[in-house]
Design a protein around this motif. Structure first.
Motif, PDB file in Angstrom:
ATOM      1  N   THR A 209      82.665 -75.227  51.857  1.00  0.00           N
ATOM      2  CA  THR A 209      83.222 -75.027  53.195  1.00  0.00           C
ATOM      3  C   THR A 209      83.782 -76.335  53.729  1.00  0.00           C
ATOM      4  O   THR A 209      84.893 -76.374  54.259  1.00  0.00           O
ATOM      5  CB  THR A 209      82.136 -74.496  54.150  1.00  0.00           C
ATOM      6  N   ASP A 210      83.023 -77.417  53.570  1.00  0.00           N
ATOM      7  CA  ASP A 210      83.497 -78.723  54.019  1.00  0.00           C
ATOM      8  C   ASP A 210      84.731 -79.163  53.246  1.00  0.00           C
ATOM      9  O   ASP A 210      85.687 -79.681  53.823  1.00  0.00           O
ATOM     10  CB  ASP A 210      82.400 -79.778  53.861  1.00  0.00           C
ATOM     11  N   ALA A 211      84.714 -78.967  51.930  1.00  0.00           N
ATOM     12  CA  ALA A 211      85.859 -79.366  51.111  1.00  0.00           C
ATOM     13  C   ALA A 211      87.111 -78.594  51.520  1.00  0.00           C
ATOM     14  O   ALA A 211      88.203 -79.170  51.623  1.00  0.00           O
ATOM     15  CB  ALA A 211      85.553 -79.127  49.632  1.00  0.00           C
ATOM     16  N   ARG A 212      86.968 -77.310  51.782  1.00  0.00           N
ATOM     17  CA  ARG A 212      88.115 -76.498  52.199  1.00  0.00           C
ATOM     18  C   ARG A 212      88.647 -76.980  53.545  1.00  0.00           C
ATOM     19  O   ARG A 212      89.852 -77.075  53.745  1.00  0.00           O
ATOM     20  CB  ARG A 212      87.717 -75.028  52.279  1.00  0.00           C
ATOM     21  N   TYR A 213      87.756 -77.329  54.455  1.00  0.00           N
ATOM     22  CA  TYR A 213      88.145 -77.826  55.769  1.00  0.00           C
ATOM     23  C   TYR A 213      88.957 -79.122  55.627  1.00  0.00           C
ATOM     24  O   TYR A 213      90.037 -79.265  56.189  1.00  0.00           O
ATOM     25  CB  TYR A 213      86.905 -78.068  56.634  1.00  0.00           C
ATOM     26  N   TYR A 214      88.429 -80.082  54.879  1.00  0.00           N
ATOM     27  CA  TYR A 214      89.116 -81.371  54.742  1.00  0.00           C
ATOM     28  C   TYR A 214      90.405 -81.239  53.940  1.00  0.00           C
ATOM     29  O   TYR A 214      91.369 -81.964  54.181  1.00  0.00           O
ATOM     30  CB  TYR A 214      88.183 -82.414  54.133  1.00  0.00           C
ATOM     31  N   PHE A 215      90.432 -80.332  52.991  1.00  0.00           N
ATOM     32  CA  PHE A 215      91.651 -80.078  52.227  1.00  0.00           C
ATOM     33  C   PHE A 215      92.740 -79.569  53.163  1.00  0.00           C
ATOM     34  O   PHE A 215      93.880 -80.043  53.135  1.00  0.00           O
ATOM     35  CB  PHE A 215      91.343 -79.046  51.132  1.00  0.00           C
ATOM     36  N   ARG A 216      92.405 -78.620  54.028  1.00  0.00           N
ATOM     37  CA  ARG A 216      93.373 -78.074  54.987  1.00  0.00           C
ATOM     38  C   ARG A 216      93.829 -79.149  55.965  1.00  0.00           C
ATOM     39  O   ARG A 216      95.016 -79.274  56.255  1.00  0.00           O
ATOM     40  CB  ARG A 216      92.754 -76.905  55.746  1.00  0.00           C
ATOM     41  N   LYS A 217      92.881 -79.943  56.482  1.00  0.00           N
ATOM     42  CA  LYS A 217      93.240 -81.012  57.411  1.00  0.00           C
ATOM     43  C   LYS A 217      94.150 -82.038  56.743  1.00  0.00           C
ATOM     44  O   LYS A 217      95.090 -82.544  57.358  1.00  0.00           O
ATOM     45  CB  LYS A 217      91.991 -81.727  57.942  1.00  0.00           C
ATOM     46  N   GLY A 218      93.890 -82.330  55.479  1.00  0.00           N
ATOM     47  CA  GLY A 218      94.737 -83.262  54.740  1.00  0.00           C
ATOM     48  C   GLY A 218      96.163 -82.759  54.634  1.00  0.00           C
ATOM     49  O   GLY A 218      97.122 -83.513  54.820  1.00  0.00           O
ATOM     50  N   PHE A 219      96.319 -81.473  54.341  1.00  0.00           N
ATOM     51  CA  PHE A 219      97.655 -80.912  54.255  1.00  0.00           C
ATOM     52  C   PHE A 219      98.343 -80.859  55.610  1.00  0.00           C
ATOM     53  O   PHE A 219      99.561 -81.037  55.694  1.00  0.00           O
ATOM     54  CB  PHE A 219      97.632 -79.523  53.612  1.00  0.00           C
ATOM     55  N   GLU A 220      97.591 -80.623  56.669  1.00  0.00           N
ATOM     56  CA  GLU A 220      98.195 -80.645  57.999  1.00  0.00           C
ATOM     57  C   GLU A 220      98.740 -82.034  58.322  1.00  0.00           C
ATOM     58  O   GLU A 220      99.844 -82.170  58.842  1.00  0.00           O
ATOM     59  CB  GLU A 220      97.167 -80.227  59.056  1.00  0.00           C
TER      60      GLU A 220
END
Length: 84
Positions: A6-17
């Motif tokens: 869940t954390d990895a998915r969150y940071y992955f999305r934030k990175g792409f944003e």
């Protein structure tokens, strides 16, 4: 799904944003020149705020409603996650 995914998915999305925002900012001058040469002008996004007292109150009420819906959604997701 455990907390690490869940954390990895969150940071992955934030990175792409952040990547998208950076690319958008860096390529803006090129896009403007291209659109100018093609003959299409880009419209400047002007934020016009509420002018009268009534408009300001209505605008604030809409913002408060949106924030409360978002907060309720976060709580709902958090409760669903812990209940699994």
């Amino acid at each position: 799904m455990n907390r690490h995914f869940t954390d990895a998915r969150y940071y992955f999305r934030k990175g792409f944003e952040h990547l998208y925002a950076g690319l958008d900012e860096e390529t803006e001058p090129y896009r403007e020149r291209l659109m100018e040469r093609v003959g299409r002008e880009m419209e400047a996004e002007e934020e016009v705020g509420p002018q009268t007292r009534r408009e300001r109150v209505e605008y604030g009420a809409r913002q408060a409603a949106t924030r409360s819906k978002q907060a309720a959604g976060k709580v709902r997701r958090r409760v669903n996650r812990t209940g699994q």
